[in-house]
Scaffold this active site. Structure first.
Site, PDB file in Angstrom:
ATOM      1  N   HIS A 289     -61.402 -78.406 -30.738  1.00 51.24           N
ATOM      2  CA  HIS A 289     -60.674 -76.939 -31.289  1.00 51.24           C
ATOM      3  C   HIS A 289     -59.642 -76.404 -30.214  1.00 51.24           C
ATOM      4  CE1 HIS A 289     -64.538 -76.609 -29.123  1.00 51.24           C
ATOM      5  NE2 HIS A 289     -63.907 -75.830 -28.428  1.00 51.24           N
TER       6      HIS A 289
ATOM      7  N   ARG B  18     -60.888 -85.086 -19.064  1.00 53.51           N
ATOM      8  CA  ARG B  18     -62.658 -84.976 -19.723  1.00 53.51           C
ATOM      9  C   ARG B  18     -62.855 -84.136 -21.187  1.00 53.51           C
ATOM     10  NH1 ARG B  18     -66.122 -80.459 -21.008  1.00 53.51           N
ATOM     11  NH2 ARG B  18     -67.733 -80.031 -19.652  1.00 53.51           N
TER      12      ARG B  18
ATOM     13  N   ASP C 115     -63.668 -83.270 -24.028  1.00 53.73           N
ATOM     14  CA  ASP C 115     -64.616 -81.865 -24.144  1.00 53.73           C
ATOM     15  C   ASP C 115     -65.130 -82.289 -25.266  1.00 53.73           C
ATOM     16  OD1 ASP C 115     -65.396 -79.477 -23.387  1.00 53.73           O
ATOM     17  OD2 ASP C 115     -64.281 -78.674 -25.214  1.00 53.73           O
TER      18      ASP C 115
ATOM     19  N   GLU D 246     -67.833 -86.312 -22.379  1.00 57.69           N
ATOM     20  CA  GLU D 246     -68.009 -85.147 -22.961  1.00 57.69           C
ATOM     21  C   GLU D 246     -69.528 -85.123 -24.048  1.00 57.69           C
ATOM     22  OE1 GLU D 246     -69.883 -80.405 -22.280  1.00 57.69           O
ATOM     23  OE2 GLU D 246     -68.121 -81.643 -23.517  1.00 57.69           O
TER      24      GLU D 246
ATOM     25  N   ASP E 269     -72.536 -75.252 -17.889  1.00 58.56           N
ATOM     26  CA  ASP E 269     -73.720 -75.045 -18.947  1.00 58.56           C
ATOM     27  C   ASP E 269     -74.837 -74.341 -18.970  1.00 58.56           C
ATOM     28  OD1 ASP E 269     -70.985 -75.379 -21.084  1.00 58.56           O
ATOM     29  OD2 ASP E 269     -71.787 -77.309 -20.570  1.00 58.56           O
TER      30      ASP E 269
HETATM   31  C1  GLC Z   1     -68.204 -78.273 -24.314  1.00 57.41           C
HETATM   32  C2  GLC Z   1     -67.940 -77.493 -22.930  1.00 57.41           C
HETATM   33  C3  GLC Z   1     -68.935 -75.654 -23.139  1.00 57.41           C
HETATM   34  C4  GLC Z   1     -68.157 -75.066 -23.994  1.00 57.41           C
HETATM   35  C5  GLC Z   1     -67.884 -76.142 -25.114  1.00 57.41           C
HETATM   36  C6  GLC Z   1     -67.218 -75.893 -26.489  1.00 57.41           C
HETATM   37  O1  GLC Z   1     -69.419 -77.835 -24.660  1.00 57.41           O
HETATM   38  O2  GLC Z   1     -69.052 -77.568 -21.755  1.00 57.41           O
HETATM   39  O3  GLC Z   1     -68.686 -74.432 -22.162  1.00 57.41           O
HETATM   40  O4  GLC Z   1     -68.734 -74.056 -24.901  1.00 57.41           O
HETATM   41  O5  GLC Z   1     -67.352 -77.705 -25.126  1.00 57.41           O
HETATM   42  O6  GLC Z   1     -65.909 -76.054 -26.127  1.00 57.41           O
END
Ligand code: GLC
Length: 645
Positions: free
Chosen positions: A181, A279, A281, A323, A393
């Site tokens: 996003h 990473r 995400d 992730e 998180d």
């Molecule tokens: C990942 C991040 C988290 C964030 C989410 C949305 O899970 O670790 O902190 O809120 O992505 O970008």
């Protein structure tokens, strides 16, 4: 083709003979990967004359992106390939940090690099540093731009200076690529709001609620308290946009090939600043499909693999971290399965181990830990984990219900117990955590809090209870000892090396107060650091204990991740034992999850290879193992790293 195979090709006669320049090697890589790139592209974007044009645009773009990769990084790429799987090395030890919360800005980070080096850190996960909305921004995970450094962290030159310095010191850098996003202030979102249809098509936008409502029947809510639902009405364009996370984070529409091609450009330009590990995400969410939870879909895997293959052609030294905080059997798929094996991510978070360790701390039992870990299929040899205890998180309780039932527990009652244990629902519990995103509809909730507060240090210090303080320190070191020895890259979370407690100041910050994850995002206390040498308090004990474990890890080549791990359940379910093996011997990591001493029987120890005739020694205490009435005694929360003499 994975790193190892690519390496093989490059050093083989065929590869080297014909290709000398970095450009020729690029072409060789392209030729080798083209067929799979094409297969994946046309699987996602079915053959049509329009998609043919997009495919050619992709190839042009790859050539351009390679052209703008700095020469120094192109050379480094080749060195990295020759080094083989550097990310599995026992010498790697990571830390995750917020630049502003660590030491103000990028230059501040450089000023304090020696602190990290003293601890033994040589891999940094730097949390998002690019521009973001000024109010709520999900800690920078709402991206306004993928390359412009937010002025509060410094300038692009500051960042380039940091990456150059890190390279010169052999420190690896990891940055997030928020691939699912953008923020609602990103240039595409702004153009979409202004009515440009092309950019409305970069997101999942709908004129009415019909399709959004269909989606919402199956899409789980990620932030049910602060951002219920998965769509947001945008008055400027009078349309509904998909927002699986917060309402200011717009989900990208990857069914549009232009989005993929542009995002590949954003990815490479980020890597071109000198990032070693990207990473990816929230990558489980990349593909959306009606009637599904829109996570872990086969198309998401194809898309990630397409990113990976294109990146590998352009910048083969850069690797990807998944992730994916999903069920264990789904996490493993991000290493790639079938034709995608070795062609997706090299590294993934070991979220299962993390969550299970917290379960074992609360229950003082290791049975669920063993059972769940033993069910995870073996990962590919070229892949590795990031092992961690805490991060920025929350801790989700994503255990397998079936396994919980096998333990004789009721899944929802068990989860309630864990929330109560960690989030101050039980008077006797030492933990001081907060509940995150409690969903009264189904009783689901997650846990926030710093490692030290969750492990009892906050309460113990408040009550000035010396015994409890020592127990908490032992727990902190024991859990870190596990992530330092359990195959993969250990990732320490900033502040945990000092036993930093919860930071409740988020409650008075308008942009943070609805998100209790900020309780575990404290500001580094340099006063504590500066007193480490003079004040032998809990922070000193944690820091020096951790430093010793890190030094030990780096001296033990069998701790490199070669899929050389064996779990050893015993009849004592309070104790967790695993073995790291190599041709030249083994190391057994033995951890007591109970606050009472525990014992292991000599015959059982013998059965797993620890023979007392061979002078076993604990490398942490540097003492020989002694038996008490034919049993090995472990103190409360004690950990041993046992090697034969
Ligand atoms: C990942 C991040 C988290 C964030 C989410 C949305 O899970 O670790 O902190 O809120 O992505 O970008």
């Amino acid at each position: 083709m994975n790193q190892a195979a690519l390496h093989h090709l490059l050093i083989s006669k065929e590869g080297i003979k014909g290709a000398h320049t970095t450009e020729e090697l690029f072409k060789l890589r392209l030729a080798t990967n083209l067929s799979l790139i094409k297969t994946l592209f046309f699987s996602l974007y079915p053959e049509s004359s329009e998609n043919q044009i997009h495919f050619h645009n992709l190839l042009d773009s790859m050539e351009h992106l390679f052209g703008i990769r700095p020469d120094e990084l192109k050379k480094l790429d080749l060195e990295r390939i020759k080094q083989g799987n550097w990310y599995q090395n026992e010498r790697l030890v990571g830390m995750q940090l917020y630049v502003d919360r660590f030491n103000k800005d990028l230059n501040g980070l450089v000023d304090r690099l020696s602190y990290l080096e003293d601890l033994g850190i040589n891999f940094l996960h730097i949390m998002p540093i690019t521009t973001r909305p000024s109010g709520e921004s999900d800690g920078g995970y709402a991206v306004n731009n993928y390359h412009e450094i937010d002025p509060k962290f410094g300038t692009k030159d500051d960042f380039l200076a940091l990456t150059a310095l890190a390279r010169s010191k052999n420190i690896f850098l990891m940055l997030d690529f928020v691939v699912n996003h953008t923020s609602d202030e990103f240039s595409w979102a702004k153009k979409a709001k202004a009515g440009e249809e092309k950019y409305q098509g970069y997101y999942h936008t709908y004129t009415d609620r019909i399709i959004p409502e269909e989606f919402e029947k199956t899409l789980p809510e990620i932030f049910p308290e602060s951002a219920p639902g998965s769509f947001t009405h945008v008055p400027e364009m009078d349309k509904w946009v998909m927002t699986c996370f917060n309402n200011y984070q717009w989900d990208l529409n990857y069914t549009n090939p232009e989005v993929f091609i542009e995002m590949l450009g954003n990815l490479v330009k980020m890597a071109n600043m000198g990032v070693d590990v990207v990473r990816f995400d929230a990558l489980a969410f990349l593909w959306k499909k009606l009637g599904t939870i829109s996570q872990n879909l086969p198309q998401a895997h194809e898309l990630i693999s397409l990113f990976r293959l294109c990146l590998q052609v352009i910048a083969p030294g850069v690797i990807l971290l998944a992730e994916a905080i999903v069920a264990p059997r789904n996490i493993i798929k991000y290493f790639g399965e079938g034709i995608l094996e070795g062609n997706e991510c090299e590294v993934a978070y070991n979220a299962s181990l993390m969550a299970l360790l917290w379960n074992s701390i609360a229950t003082k039992q290791t049975s669920l830990l063993y059972k769940s870990l033993m069910e995870i299929p073996t990962k590919p040899n070229d892949a590795t984990w990031i092992n961690y205890i805490r991060c920025h998180d929350d801790i989700g309780l994503g255990y397998d219900d079936e396994f919980i039932r096998d333990m004789g527990w009721n899944p929802s009652a068990h989860r309630k117990f864990l929330l109560d244990y960690y989030c101050q629902g039980l008077e006797w519990s030492p933990a001081r955590g907060l509940i995150f995103m409690y969903n009264p509809k189904n009783g689901d909730g997650r846990i926030t809090g710093s490692a030290a507060s969750l492990l009892g240090l906050e309460k113990a210090l408040e009550e000035k209870d010396k015994v409890a303080i020592d127990l908490s320190i032992a727990k902190i070191l024991m859990l870190h000892g596990i992530i330092l020895s359990y195959g993969g890259i250990p990732m320490i979370y900033m502040g945990d090396e000092l036993g930093t407690l919860n930071d409740y100041s988020f409650r008075t910050n308008a942009a943070h107060k609805n998100d209790s994850r900020w309780v575990n995002r404290p500001v580094q206390d340099w006063k504590v650091v500066d007193k480490l040498k003079s004040k032998k308090n809990h922070s000193f004990k944690i820091y020096s204990g951790l430093k010793k474990l890190i030094q030990l890890r780096k001296k033990l080549p069998l701790l490199a991740d070669n899929n050389n791990l064996t779990l050893h359940p015993s009849s004592n379910s309070q104790v967790f034992v695993f073995e790291r093996t190599s041709d030249s011997g083994s190391l057994w990591i033995i951890s007591n999850f109970d606050k009472a001493p525990q014992f292991l029987d000599v015959a059982w120890l013998f059965s797993i290879g620890i023979s007392f005739g061979s002078d076993p020694k604990d490398l942490i205490s540097k003492k020989k193992l002694v038996l008490e009435e034919g049993r090995l005694k472990l103190d409360p929360y004690q950990q041993m790293w046992v090697a034969l003499g």
